[in-house]
Structures are given as structure tokens and as C-alpha cells.
Design a protein around this motif. Structure first.
Motif, mmCIF file in Angstrom:
data_model
loop_
_atom_site.group_PDB
_atom_site.id
_atom_site.type_symbol
_atom_site.label_atom_id
_atom_site.label_comp_id
_atom_site.label_asym_id
_atom_site.label_seq_id
_atom_site.Cartn_x
_atom_site.Cartn_y
_atom_site.Cartn_z
ATOM 1 N N ASP A 355 10.459 -23.924 -15.016
ATOM 2 C CA ASP A 355 9.027 -24.236 -14.931
ATOM 3 C C ASP A 355 8.131 -23.068 -15.332
ATOM 4 O OD1 ASP A 355 9.437 -26.907 -13.859
ATOM 5 O OD2 ASP A 355 10.047 -25.905 -12.007
ATOM 6 N N VAL A 356 8.468 -21.866 -14.885
ATOM 7 C CA VAL A 356 7.686 -20.680 -15.216
ATOM 8 C C VAL A 356 8.639 -19.508 -15.388
ATOM 9 C CG1 VAL A 356 5.569 -21.404 -14.033
ATOM 10 C CG2 VAL A 356 7.307 -20.097 -12.778
ATOM 11 N N PHE A 357 8.147 -18.469 -16.046
ATOM 12 C CA PHE A 357 8.934 -17.263 -16.288
ATOM 13 C C PHE A 357 8.175 -16.087 -15.698
ATOM 14 C CE2 PHE A 357 10.216 -13.624 -18.967
ATOM 15 C CZ PHE A 357 11.604 -13.715 -18.890
ATOM 16 N N LEU A 358 8.812 -15.351 -14.786
ATOM 17 C CA LEU A 358 8.185 -14.225 -14.099
ATOM 18 C C LEU A 358 8.753 -12.916 -14.635
ATOM 19 C CD1 LEU A 358 6.359 -13.336 -11.634
ATOM 20 C CD2 LEU A 358 8.490 -13.273 -10.321
ATOM 21 N N CYS A 359 7.856 -11.992 -14.994
ATOM 22 C CA CYS A 359 8.266 -10.698 -15.520
ATOM 23 C C CYS A 359 7.138 -9.698 -15.270
ATOM 24 C CB CYS A 359 8.598 -10.798 -17.006
ATOM 25 S SG CYS A 359 7.190 -11.185 -18.079
ATOM 26 N N ILE A 410 0.516 -8.501 -6.994
ATOM 27 C CA ILE A 410 1.620 -8.771 -6.067
ATOM 28 C C ILE A 410 1.770 -7.667 -5.023
ATOM 29 C CG2 ILE A 410 2.917 -10.226 -7.658
ATOM 30 C CD1 ILE A 410 4.699 -7.738 -8.222
ATOM 31 N N GLY A 411 0.878 -6.681 -5.043
ATOM 32 C CA GLY A 411 0.966 -5.615 -4.059
ATOM 33 C C GLY A 411 0.360 -4.334 -4.594
ATOM 34 N N SER A 412 0.568 -3.259 -3.856
ATOM 35 C CA SER A 412 0.037 -1.959 -4.234
ATOM 36 C C SER A 412 1.083 -0.890 -3.982
ATOM 37 C CB SER A 412 -1.227 -1.636 -3.431
ATOM 38 O OG SER A 412 -2.243 -2.571 -3.671
ATOM 39 N N THR A 413 0.938 0.219 -4.673
ATOM 40 C CA THR A 413 1.805 1.363 -4.458
ATOM 41 C C THR A 413 1.336 2.112 -3.203
ATOM 42 O OG1 THR A 413 0.452 2.951 -5.679
ATOM 43 C CG2 THR A 413 1.978 1.577 -6.953
ATOM 44 N N PRO A 414 2.141 3.039 -2.679
ATOM 45 C CA PRO A 414 1.685 3.836 -1.531
ATOM 46 C C PRO A 414 0.371 4.565 -1.797
ATOM 47 C CG PRO A 414 4.045 4.083 -1.809
ATOM 48 C CD PRO A 414 3.561 3.295 -2.996
ATOM 49 N N ALA A 415 0.073 4.854 -3.075
ATOM 50 C CA ALA A 415 -1.184 5.521 -3.417
ATOM 51 C C ALA A 415 -2.338 4.547 -3.567
ATOM 52 C CB ALA A 415 -1.009 6.321 -4.707
ATOM 53 N N GLY A 416 -2.077 3.245 -3.370
ATOM 54 C CA GLY A 416 -3.141 2.249 -3.433
ATOM 55 C C GLY A 416 -3.407 1.692 -4.805
ATOM 56 N N LEU A 417 -2.516 1.933 -5.769
ATOM 57 C CA LEU A 417 -2.693 1.390 -7.111
ATOM 58 C C LEU A 417 -2.106 -0.020 -7.187
ATOM 59 C CD1 LEU A 417 -1.716 4.508 -9.257
ATOM 60 C CD2 LEU A 417 -4.015 3.688 -8.695
ATOM 61 N N PRO A 418 -2.855 -0.982 -7.731
ATOM 62 C CA PRO A 418 -2.367 -2.365 -7.799
ATOM 63 C C PRO A 418 -1.142 -2.506 -8.702
ATOM 64 C CG PRO A 418 -4.751 -2.253 -8.135
ATOM 65 C CD PRO A 418 -4.244 -0.858 -8.220
ATOM 66 N N VAL A 419 -0.302 -3.463 -8.366
ATOM 67 C CA VAL A 419 0.844 -3.844 -9.196
ATOM 68 C C VAL A 419 0.679 -5.305 -9.578
ATOM 69 C CG1 VAL A 419 3.346 -4.086 -9.336
ATOM 70 C CG2 VAL A 419 2.358 -2.186 -8.036
ATOM 71 N N GLY A 420 0.865 -5.607 -10.858
ATOM 72 C CA GLY A 420 0.724 -6.980 -11.330
ATOM 73 C C GLY A 420 2.032 -7.555 -11.825
ATOM 74 N N ALA A 421 2.176 -8.861 -11.695
ATOM 75 C CA ALA A 421 3.298 -9.601 -12.274
ATOM 76 C C ALA A 421 2.742 -10.603 -13.273
ATOM 77 C CB ALA A 421 4.101 -10.327 -11.193
ATOM 78 N N GLN A 422 3.515 -10.864 -14.305
ATOM 79 C CA GLN A 422 3.106 -11.826 -15.330
ATOM 80 C C GLN A 422 3.855 -13.142 -15.138
ATOM 81 O OE1 GLN A 422 2.474 -11.895 -20.186
ATOM 82 N NE2 GLN A 422 4.063 -10.609 -19.326
ATOM 83 N N VAL A 423 3.128 -14.245 -15.244
ATOM 84 C CA VAL A 423 3.715 -15.578 -15.129
ATOM 85 C C VAL A 423 3.436 -16.324 -16.427
ATOM 86 C CG1 VAL A 423 3.842 -17.692 -13.789
ATOM 87 C CG2 VAL A 423 3.223 -15.547 -12.651
ATOM 88 N N ILE A 424 4.491 -16.673 -17.137
ATOM 89 C CA ILE A 424 4.381 -17.397 -18.409
ATOM 90 C C ILE A 424 4.746 -18.855 -18.168
ATOM 91 C CG2 ILE A 424 5.193 -17.531 -20.797
ATOM 92 C CD1 ILE A 424 5.914 -14.554 -20.609
#
Length: 445
Positions: A355-359, A410-424
Motif C-alpha cells: 500500500d505504501v513505501f516507507l523510507c 517521526i521524532g527528534s534527536t536529543p538535540a531537538g532536531l526534527p527527523v522526517g520519514a518519507q511515505v510514497i
């Protein structure tokens, strides 16, 4: 400001808050911003007049659109009547449009109030940073010493900093998805051609439409997946009326029913440890939700070759815009176009069972500002330095094939930097990745 555009629109319709109040607050926040530099032009008198009209419509019971009374921004490169359109280039500094892009017209008909414009990189020519001689540099709200991404970095930063409720941007080389990932917001590259490009152009009179292959796509950035759906619903569909169009229904409405393809790393753009950890934890949560995890690239996909093919298409794009007319022979163009369409068909066969591809959206989080020439730029990661161009690897596959793809936080690093995931997602099934992202976000809370 944490409310989403959909939530604010509901509050305005219900009379819990007035459009004027919301618009005044947003204008005040923009005026007070001295650090992020995300919104580069506003039109307060127009915005407040439209807000008063919106409140009057609520009071008199008139029909209200899905974005009724919601103040928002658009990327500086869209034509908006009465506002400057310079693409961050001093050569166009004095140009003021006297007409609206199609998406501006459609957003306005849906009730949105276009309050201002967000910053871009000069001529949209950087996918990793946003700066120009006219308006200066945009900074990441999570860390002002770091980039918000490019070239829609102004819009992503404005959302993250609470300077707008909704944004419309553009994505050729990840210019929606990369800023969304670096700033911790949502950004959608719709199925190619789904949203009309009319009015997304260099300063001047409207450019006639073309049927030449065009990988450049425009789409929304927002604070929630639901806002992406609302924005796409009111802006999608053929440019020439009359038309009838609706967003295709998502394949599922429960996370447990989704079949999710997953790839979390590749040697061509190896993810940093912090990005990898967040992605792995997200997949673990997906597995516990009952979703079926399908590991590995689609059969027949060589990701390195796809990234290389995308590089050719970018060169062709600029040749079609008048640069380097001798870029390739007609035979090469035809062969590459067949290659591109063959890759799309491979992905479509894959989406018959998945259905979707997560990367990853990117191998890195937001990195420090870098003014060096492109070829000299390096990004420091947990395993060493990576080439600046490696940012393109993960976004290339949906861009090459024209598939809908979004970035979600999808979350943040210990330093508060955002982390993103791609959904195709599958071709012209944009609401499937949107709904998946919406359900996944609820799972991650």
C-alpha cells in the motif's frame, strides 16, 4: 501556535474564534519575528478585510469553504495579484503580479486568506538551503544556526515557528519534502500533474501550458496530514473548467490493515545514527500496530540507477527551460523517457501488493548553514562526511516516477532536531499515503 488549519477552520465555522482575531495574531507574530526570517511579504489591510468578510459570512449563515477564514502563506514564486514575485532574484525585485496562480484562486475560493509570501532560495536553485540577496537567509526554528532546507524552506520554517497555518510550495528536487523533514512539519509532493502549475512561473504574463514532460510539482506543507488532505482536495484537478474531480479514497482506514514496504538505509546516502534510530523505532511501532511490514526495494528497482536516471531528468528539465539546449540528443531523451515510464510501471506493480513505501526523507537532520560552492559542500554525520548532493537520493524515486510522496515528522534527536520519514504511495492515490501518515502520527503520540 499549535493548531492546524483544519482545526482553526472548524473553530471559525463554529464561532469559537473569529477569523479577524486569528489573522491579527498571525500578522503580529510575523511582524515580531526577528530570527527565523520565513515570511518576506505580507498584505495586512487586504488580510484583515478578508477576515472581516469571513466573519460576516459566518454570522449570516452563508456557505463556508473547508478553509474558511484561515490565514496562510504561499511560496514567493507563486503569482499573487498585488504582491511581489521575484523568485528571490534582485533582477525581479520590482515586479508585482496583477493576476493569481490557479492554486491561489482555488485556495481563496475554499475560504483561505493569503496573508503573505514565504522565502525561497534564489531562483529556487538549492534543495538544501533558503537564502537570497533580496530577503536574506531563512533559519531553522529548531536551531537558528541550521538550514530549514530549500527551496521551500521559508514555508516549512514559517509553519514550525507558528507564523502560518498552511503553506503551498513546490517540489522538483525535494523542495517540499526536505524542508518539511528538517523543520518537523508535513509536506506533500502530489502525483505529478494533479495540481495545475499555472501561475508558478518566473515574473511576467501567464505562460501557456505545456504537455512536455514536467517533473516539477506543487503541493501543500502543513502541521498535520489532515491539512494536507484538505489543501489537496481544494487545489487538485484539471486546470480547464468545467471539470469534476475528487480525491481517490484511501485503501484503508486502520493502520493494522496497511501493507508497508520498508527500506531504512542505502550506501549511496547512508543515514546518520540519529535518523536511523528514529526510523527503526517507527517501524517497530508499525509492527506492533499490526501493520504488515515488507522489507526491501520493489523487485526490479535499482535505487542507484533510479537516482542516476533522475539526474538526467533534472538536466532535461532545465534544458526545456532554455538552458543548455545541447544537453542531450533526441534519441537520448526518448530512451530516458522510456526508462522513466518503465520504472513507474515497476512501482505500480509493486503497489498491487503493497500500500505504501516507507523510507528516509533525507539521510541527515538539518545541518549548519553552508555558503561554500555546491561542489565543496559536505554534511557531517555520525559516520563522517557526506556529499551535499546525497540529499537528493531518497527523494529521487518518487520524483522520477511522479508518484505521490510526503514527508512526516517521526521524532527528534536529543538535540531537538526534527527527523522526517518519507511515505510514497500509488499513482493518483494520494490519500493513501496521507491517511497512512495520519494514522501513524496517532500511533507515535
Amino acid at each position: 501556535m499549535t493548531e492546524t488549519a483544519t482545526e482553526i477552520a472548524a473553530g471559525i465555522r463554529a464561532g469559537k474564534v473569529s477569523s479577524r482575531e486569528v489573522t491579527e495574531q498571525m500578522l503580529a507574530r510575523i511582524a515580531a519575528d526577528a530570527d527565523v526570517n520565513a515570511v518576506v511579504e505580507t498584505r495586512p489591510e487586504f488580510a484583515l478585510r478578508m477576515a472581516a468578510d469571513a466573519d460576516q459570512a459566518v454570522a449570516t449563515g452563508r456557505e463556508l469553504g473547508p478553509l474558511h477564514g484561515v490565514p496562510m502563506t504561499v511560496k514567493e514564486s507563486f503569482a499573487v495579484a498585488g504582491m511581489h514575485t521575484a523568485w528571490g532574484d534582485p533582477a525581479f525585485a520590482e515586479y508585482v503580479a496583477d493576476w493569481n496562480a490557479t492554486v491561489v484562486e482555488r485556495l481563496s475560493r475554499a475560504g483561505a486568506i493569503i496573508v503573505g509570501k514565504s522565502n525561497v532560495h534564489t531562483m529556487l536553485a538549492d534543495f538544501g538551503q533558503t537564502a537570497n540577496e533580496l530577503h536574506g537567509r531563512t533559519n531553522n526554528p529548531a536551531d537558528l544556526t541550521r538550514t530549514p532546507g530549500g527551496s521551500s524552506g521559508g514555508g516549512a520554517a514559517a509553519l514550525a515557528a507558528g507564523l502560518t497555518y498552511l503553506e503551498y510550495g513546490s517540489d522538483l528536487v525535494g523542495s517540499i519534502r526536505l524542508p518539511a523533514a528538517y523543520c518537523g512539519v508535513y509536506g506533500l509532493k502530489p502525483t505529478n500533474g494533479l495540481v495545475p502549475l499555472h501561475g508558478f512561473q518566473l515574473p511576467g504574463p501567464p505562460v501557456p501550458p505545456t504537455e512536455l514532460p514536467m517533473l516539477s510539482t506543487i503541493g501543500p506543507l502543513a502541521r498535520s496530514a489532515a491539512d494536507l488532505r484538505t489543501a489537496l482536495t481544494v487545489t487538485g484537478g484539471p486546470a480547464a473548467p468545467p471539470y469534476s474531480w475528487r480525491l481517490h479514497q484511501p485503501r484503508h482506514d486502520r493502520l493494522a490493515d496497511f501493507r508497508v514496504g520498508v527500506v531504512l538505509d542505502h550506501s549511496d546516502a547512508a543515514v546518520s545514527s540519529e535518523v536511523g534510530t528514529a526510523l527503526s523505532e517507527t517501524v517497530d511501532r508499525l509492527g506492533r500496530s499490526g501493520a504488515k511490514i515488507v522489507e526491501g526495494w520493489p523487485a526490479g528497482v535499482d535505487p542507484s540507477e533510479q537516482a542516476e536516471a533522475f539526474g538526467f531528468q533534472i538536466g532535461l528539465f532545465f534544458a526545456l527551460q532554455g538552458e543548455n539546449a545541447d544537453f542531450a540528443s533526441l534519441g537520448e531523451v526518448v530512451a530516458q523517457e522510456r526508462r522513466r515510464m518503465a520504472q513507474r510501471m515497476i512501482w505500480q506493480r509493486y503497489f498491487e501488493d503493497v500500500d505504501v513505501f516507507l523510507c528516509p526523507t533525507s539521510f541527515t537532520t538539518a545541518f549548519p548553514h553552508d555558503d561554500r560552492p555546491f561542489g565543496d559542500r559536505r554534511i557531517t554525520t555520525s559516520y563522517g562526511e557526506q556529499h551535499y548532493d546525497a540529499q537528493v537520493f531518497w527523494i529521487a524515486h518518487a520524483s522520477l516516477t511522479g508518484l505521490p510522496a510526503l514527508s512526516m515528522p517521526i521524532g527528534s534527536t536529543p538535540a531537538g532536531l526534527p527527523v522526517g520519514a518519507q511515505v510514497i504511495g500509488p499513482w493518483h492515490e494520494d490519500d493513501t499515503p496521507i491517511t497512512f501518515a495520519e494514522l501513524l502520527a496517532s500511533e507515535l503520540r
